[in-house]
Design a protein around this motif. Structure first.
Motif, mmCIF file in Angstrom:
data_model
loop_
_atom_site.group_PDB
_atom_site.id
_atom_site.type_symbol
_atom_site.label_atom_id
_atom_site.label_comp_id
_atom_site.label_asym_id
_atom_site.label_seq_id
_atom_site.Cartn_x
_atom_site.Cartn_y
_atom_site.Cartn_z
ATOM 1 N N ALA A 13 36.801 -29.662 -65.203
ATOM 2 C CA ALA A 13 35.348 -29.782 -65.083
ATOM 3 C C ALA A 13 34.895 -30.796 -64.039
ATOM 4 C CB ALA A 13 34.753 -30.143 -66.439
ATOM 5 N N GLN A 24 28.165 -22.999 -61.089
ATOM 6 C CA GLN A 24 28.564 -23.249 -62.474
ATOM 7 C C GLN A 24 29.044 -21.976 -63.152
ATOM 8 O OE1 GLN A 24 25.576 -25.261 -64.740
ATOM 9 N NE2 GLN A 24 25.878 -27.201 -63.693
ATOM 10 N N TYR A 27 32.386 -21.122 -61.846
ATOM 11 C CA TYR A 27 33.373 -22.069 -62.353
ATOM 12 C C TYR A 27 33.758 -21.756 -63.799
ATOM 13 C CZ TYR A 27 35.849 -26.482 -62.463
ATOM 14 O OH TYR A 27 36.821 -27.418 -62.537
ATOM 15 N N TYR A 28 32.755 -21.431 -64.637
ATOM 16 C CA TYR A 28 33.050 -21.098 -66.035
ATOM 17 C C TYR A 28 33.868 -19.814 -66.138
ATOM 18 C CZ TYR A 28 30.048 -24.806 -67.805
ATOM 19 O OH TYR A 28 29.507 -26.023 -68.103
#
Length: 61
Positions: A13, A24, A27-28
């Motif tokens: 993270a 985001q 990335y998740y």
């Protein structure tokens, strides 16, 4: 024994707070791929899985 819980994902993270919404989400999705051990493709999304619901009052805000 390895790290567990939130601590186990801190390395993944890094820099997430500075990312915009699009970054985001990307990335998740990447993180979910690392956790499940495969890339998120049509097959991944089409597979049935268990849905775990966390009660609303589990953690303080």
């Amino acid at each position: 024994m390895g790290r567990v819980g939130e601590e186990a994902f801190q390395d993944y993270a890094l820099g997430l707070d500075d990312a915009g919404f699009r970054e985001q989400v990307e990335y998740y999705l990447i993180l979910a791929g690392w956790i499940t051990g495969r890339f998120l493709d049509r097959g991944w999304f089409a597979t049935s899985r268990v849905l775990y619901r966390v009660p609303r009052d589990t953690w303080p805000r």
